[in-house]
Design a protein around this motif. Sequence first.
Motif, mmCIF file in Angstrom:
data_model
loop_
_atom_site.group_PDB
_atom_site.id
_atom_site.type_symbol
_atom_site.label_atom_id
_atom_site.label_comp_id
_atom_site.label_asym_id
_atom_site.label_seq_id
_atom_site.Cartn_x
_atom_site.Cartn_y
_atom_site.Cartn_z
ATOM 1 N N LEU A 59 0.829 -1.091 0.082
ATOM 2 C CA LEU A 59 0.011 0.073 -0.145
ATOM 3 C C LEU A 59 0.876 1.128 -0.038
ATOM 4 O O LEU A 59 0.502 2.437 -0.541
ATOM 5 N N HIS A 60 1.991 1.134 0.531
ATOM 6 C CA HIS A 60 2.893 2.254 0.667
ATOM 7 C C HIS A 60 3.980 2.180 -0.206
ATOM 8 O O HIS A 60 4.763 3.345 -0.314
ATOM 9 N N GLY A 61 4.178 1.416 -1.101
ATOM 10 C CA GLY A 61 5.129 1.361 -2.121
ATOM 11 C C GLY A 61 6.474 1.088 -1.794
ATOM 12 O O GLY A 61 7.606 1.368 -2.240
ATOM 13 N N ALA A 62 6.624 0.208 -0.633
ATOM 14 C CA ALA A 62 7.912 -0.237 -0.097
ATOM 15 C C ALA A 62 8.126 -1.708 -0.498
ATOM 16 O O ALA A 62 7.327 -2.661 -0.314
ATOM 17 N N ARG A 63 9.382 -2.163 -0.675
ATOM 18 C CA ARG A 63 9.842 -3.428 -0.704
ATOM 19 C C ARG A 63 9.671 -4.246 0.422
ATOM 20 O O ARG A 63 9.542 -5.442 0.441
ATOM 21 N N TYR A 64 9.978 -3.642 1.636
ATOM 22 C CA TYR A 64 10.239 -4.729 2.689
ATOM 23 C C TYR A 64 9.611 -4.113 4.071
ATOM 24 O O TYR A 64 9.531 -2.814 3.987
ATOM 25 N N ALA A 65 8.963 -4.772 4.831
ATOM 26 C CA ALA A 65 8.289 -4.379 5.934
ATOM 27 C C ALA A 65 8.772 -5.361 7.235
ATOM 28 O O ALA A 65 8.838 -6.657 7.055
ATOM 29 N N VAL A 66 8.894 -4.734 8.481
ATOM 30 C CA VAL A 66 9.148 -5.742 9.580
ATOM 31 C C VAL A 66 7.898 -5.155 10.728
ATOM 32 O O VAL A 66 7.991 -3.805 11.137
ATOM 33 N N ALA A 67 6.995 -6.078 10.997
ATOM 34 C CA ALA A 67 5.870 -5.785 12.084
ATOM 35 C C ALA A 67 6.695 -5.865 13.444
ATOM 36 O O ALA A 67 7.253 -6.772 13.651
ATOM 37 N N CYS A 68 6.328 -5.098 14.367
ATOM 38 C CA CYS A 68 6.548 -5.038 15.534
ATOM 39 C C CYS A 68 5.685 -4.818 16.812
ATOM 40 O O CYS A 68 4.385 -4.520 16.363
ATOM 41 N N CYS A 69 6.119 -4.807 18.085
ATOM 42 C CA CYS A 69 5.135 -4.609 19.167
ATOM 43 C C CYS A 69 4.364 -3.335 19.120
ATOM 44 O O CYS A 69 3.308 -3.136 19.659
ATOM 45 N N ASN A 70 4.978 -2.455 18.865
ATOM 46 C CA ASN A 70 4.376 -0.926 18.998
ATOM 47 C C ASN A 70 5.357 0.100 18.353
ATOM 48 O O ASN A 70 6.356 -0.195 17.621
ATOM 49 N N GLY A 71 4.658 1.248 18.318
ATOM 50 C CA GLY A 71 5.468 2.567 17.330
ATOM 51 C C GLY A 71 6.589 2.861 17.843
ATOM 52 O O GLY A 71 7.588 3.302 17.084
ATOM 53 N N THR A 72 6.835 3.052 19.107
ATOM 54 C CA THR A 72 8.133 3.538 19.533
ATOM 55 C C THR A 72 9.237 2.514 19.322
ATOM 56 O O THR A 72 10.106 3.080 19.095
ATOM 57 N N VAL A 73 8.885 1.278 19.467
ATOM 58 C CA VAL A 73 9.886 0.296 19.075
ATOM 59 C C VAL A 73 10.238 0.279 17.648
ATOM 60 O O VAL A 73 11.276 0.192 17.173
ATOM 61 N N ALA A 74 8.976 0.758 16.594
ATOM 62 C CA ALA A 74 9.320 0.821 15.313
ATOM 63 C C ALA A 74 10.353 1.811 14.932
ATOM 64 O O ALA A 74 11.084 1.890 14.169
ATOM 65 N N ILE A 75 9.958 2.913 15.740
ATOM 66 C CA ILE A 75 11.115 4.314 15.572
ATOM 67 C C ILE A 75 12.736 3.597 15.839
ATOM 68 O O ILE A 75 13.350 3.799 15.089
ATOM 69 N N GLN A 76 12.684 3.113 16.892
ATOM 70 C CA GLN A 76 14.046 2.639 17.405
ATOM 71 C C GLN A 76 14.521 1.423 16.321
ATOM 72 O O GLN A 76 15.854 1.732 16.081
ATOM 73 N N LEU A 77 13.886 0.676 16.290
ATOM 74 C CA LEU A 77 14.385 -0.383 14.844
ATOM 75 C C LEU A 77 14.682 0.412 13.618
ATOM 76 O O LEU A 77 15.771 0.060 13.206
ATOM 77 N N GLY A 78 14.125 1.583 13.375
ATOM 78 C CA GLY A 78 14.414 2.199 12.372
ATOM 79 C C GLY A 78 15.761 3.010 12.337
ATOM 80 O O GLY A 78 16.792 2.729 11.528
ATOM 81 N N LEU A 79 16.218 3.435 13.621
ATOM 82 C CA LEU A 79 17.317 3.939 13.824
ATOM 83 C C LEU A 79 18.407 3.137 13.873
ATOM 84 O O LEU A 79 19.582 3.203 13.346
ATOM 85 N N ILE A 80 18.259 1.957 14.445
ATOM 86 C CA ILE A 80 19.130 0.984 14.818
ATOM 87 C C ILE A 80 19.540 0.423 13.498
ATOM 88 O O ILE A 80 20.830 0.212 12.812
#
Length: 384
Positions: A59-80
């Motif tokens: 839906l967003h035109g991305a190649r890859y996605a990683v689902a995680c437990c919450n949005g704060t963790v998602a930001i942290q995963l992106g930074l890491i």
Amino acid sequence: MAAGGLAIEGGPAVRTAPWPPWPRWGAAERRALLEVLESGRWGRGGRAVPEFEARFAALHGARYAVACCNGTVAIQLGLIAAGVRPGDEVITSPYSFVATAHAARAMGAVPVFVDVEPGTHNLDPELIEAAITERTTAILPVHIGGRPADMDRVNEIAARHGLRVVEDAAQAWLAGWRGRGVGTLGQAGAFSFQSSKNLTAGEGGMVLTDDEVLYRRAWSWHDCGREPEGPPHAYAADGLNLRMTEFQAALLLCGLERLPAEQAIRRQAMDTLAAGLGELDGVRVPDPDERITAHGCHVFMVRLDESRVRANKGWVIEALRAEGIPAHPGYTTPLQRGLPVCEALCRATIWIKQEVMLAGAAQMRDVVDAFAKILAAAPGGENR
């Protein structure tokens, strides 16, 4: 107060009808949750999480996605995944939920705040370069309320200084910048599915990226150091268990079916609010930007014009609620004090949230009428 006066002072309310309840759910959610329950696969190894990752990425035109437990963790995963390490500085916005800063701090990075633009509530690109030091490794723009930040300038500055860009798209599902989905405009993008969000499972998060290396890093970190599709007891790197459950994904798949149509309703409502409130003396609506090809429609932000309205925000919100409009104060304190535009916006901005806009464009007339009624009365009650 005579008949027709403010509801907060005894007059009739503009609206007595209820607004749409949130979250929405029905038979589809019940079936989906029961299917997961009866499958016996409530966590890793089920069907719902990988299906949700694939559909959300598409839906967003991305190649890859990683689902995680919450949005704060998602930001942290992106930074890491983008290579930010303890001690690094990350430039970001002070007009945001505290999770934006917490995500960086929790991994040992240092959030560095620069002021925002008054007409967008987003990071002011003209202030970014002055904040860059030898320790800066990333820029974390926030698409606040669902409005995309100026990604042209952010990416231009990042490229010139060799910085990574991780988008905080926690409020920006299906938002677009020049026809591209947010979350795909930097090296990675992070989304939230917390209770208030337009797409929700109570909690949940997602990282999108087009970079296979970043994807593998994010996946490994969220799944105990495993490789994507690797054997269950082979650990290639450090990591934590930050996975999304099958129950969360089942709810989100149901919400994803409704999301495009619901967003279309919200966008029409937002356009109506912008047009109607834009005609009123005493408030300011967000600046238009033709580069925004789709708004995430989580919040419509209207600012009191403090040069014309002497009543404070708290009283205006109480008055709006009395008129039947569930106005929200939004962020009342910047994530860092001393930034003048953000301070002013925290003092003057009123939110109309997504569940109100979900009532549709015609119902936004009540919101506009309530503001008009209150603004007409407000100058007579100095600093009420």
